[in-house]
Design an enzyme around this catalytic site. Structure first.
Site, PDB file in Angstrom:
ATOM      1  CB  SER A 285      -0.906   0.006   1.238  1.00  9.19           C
ATOM      2  OG  SER A 285      -1.519   1.267   1.418  1.00  9.19           O
TER       3      SER A 285
ATOM      4  CE1 TYR B 277      -4.987  -3.414   3.523  1.00  6.31           C
ATOM      5  CE2 TYR B 277      -4.067  -1.202   3.426  1.00  6.31           C
ATOM      6  CZ  TYR B 277      -4.475  -2.356   2.789  1.00  6.31           C
ATOM      7  OH  TYR B 277      -4.354  -2.468   1.422  1.00  6.31           O
TER       8      TYR B 277
END
Length: 273
Positions: free
Chosen positions: A137, A150
């Site tokens: 990410s 996350y």
């Protein structure tokens, strides 16, 4: 199909994984598409007979991953491009998350990618090379409230992948950390576990949700051309941000972090180590 590459893509039934699979098939390649539920892939298999193999797979099960990779390698005789894309979201403050939620989240976002990498490396080494694309990410360089776990899983995958790239480069295996921006993948709906909210964090929760706003994320297929070009590069980068706005955000975060380090440089240099 003589010059077709063979892709192995996890999390391929929807979102980015589905978009990457469709792009590879449209380019004439063969794809083993792994997902917990392969039913959404049936239509794609009919459209590309003989070139798409749907593979039911839970990446949190290490033995199942190794067995699945053996089936994937046998399907077309090799594995040229492996995309570690399977992922999930744990939405909530650190204090709110249960042990079960945290472990389940990291089982998918970190350990699942580790099991896939361990399983495919012997095949790539034996065939003299391959590409391993580790989907992380653009926010993996720093934590953010509400999505801290996350970010933690993706940051762990970043660090693991840097080490892996050094270890396997001598075998002709190229590893790239693919730092994805925000795309309309369903991650915040079907792929999300939500914590039980604590009242003490409500003001921060409201502030964060207002900051994110209601902007419409681009469709996953807009990222696919980047992945196709990346997979074809003879000397790919170790790390690549996917998304124009995300690229700017990553540079901004990097500059902010450097400024922070510099502001406390005097104290850092007090110690000799």
């Amino acid at each position: 199909m003589a010059n077709a590459r063979v892709w192995f893509i996890t999390g391929a039934s929807r979102g980015l994984g589905r978009a990457f699979a469709e792009a590879a098939l449209a380019d004439g390649d063969c794809v083993v598409a792994a997902a917990r539920n392969v039913e959404p892939l049936e239509e794609l298999a009919e459209k590309y007979p003989g070139r798409l193999v749907p593979l039911p797979l839970d990446v949190t099960d290490r033995r199942a991953v190794f067995d699945g990779v053996e089936r994937a390698a046998a399907a077309f005789g090799r594995l040229d491009v492996v995309v570690n894309n399977a992922g999930a979201m744990l939405y909530g403050m650190v204090e709110e998350a249960t042990e079960e939620q945290i472990r389940a989240h990291l089982d998918v976002n970190f350990f699942g990618a580790v099991w896939v990498a361990q399983a495919v490396l012997p095949h790539m080494r034996a065939q003299g090379g391959g590409r391993l694309l580790q989907v992380t990410s653009m926010g993996s360089g720093g934590g953010m409230a509400i999505v801290g776990f996350y970010g933690a899983g993706k940051a762990a995958l970043d660090s693991f992948s840097e080490a892996l790239a050094m270890e396997v480069e001598g075998f002709g295996i190229k590893v790239t950390i693919v730092q994805m921006g925000g795309y309309s993948t369903g991650l915040f709906t079907t792929g999300t576990a939500i914590t039980e909210p604590l009242a003490q964090y409500q003001s921060l929760r409201t502030e964060m949700e207002a900051m994110w706003g209601d902007a419409v994320a681009p469709e996953p297929d807009t990222a696919a051309p980047v992945i196709m070009e990346l997979a074809a590069l003879p000397d790919p980068p170790r790390r690549l941000v996917v998304g124009s706005q995300s690229f700017d955000h990553v540079l901004e975060m990097a500059r902010a972090r450097e400024d922070l380090y510099r502001s406390w440089e005097r104290l850092s240099r007090v110690a000799p180590g």
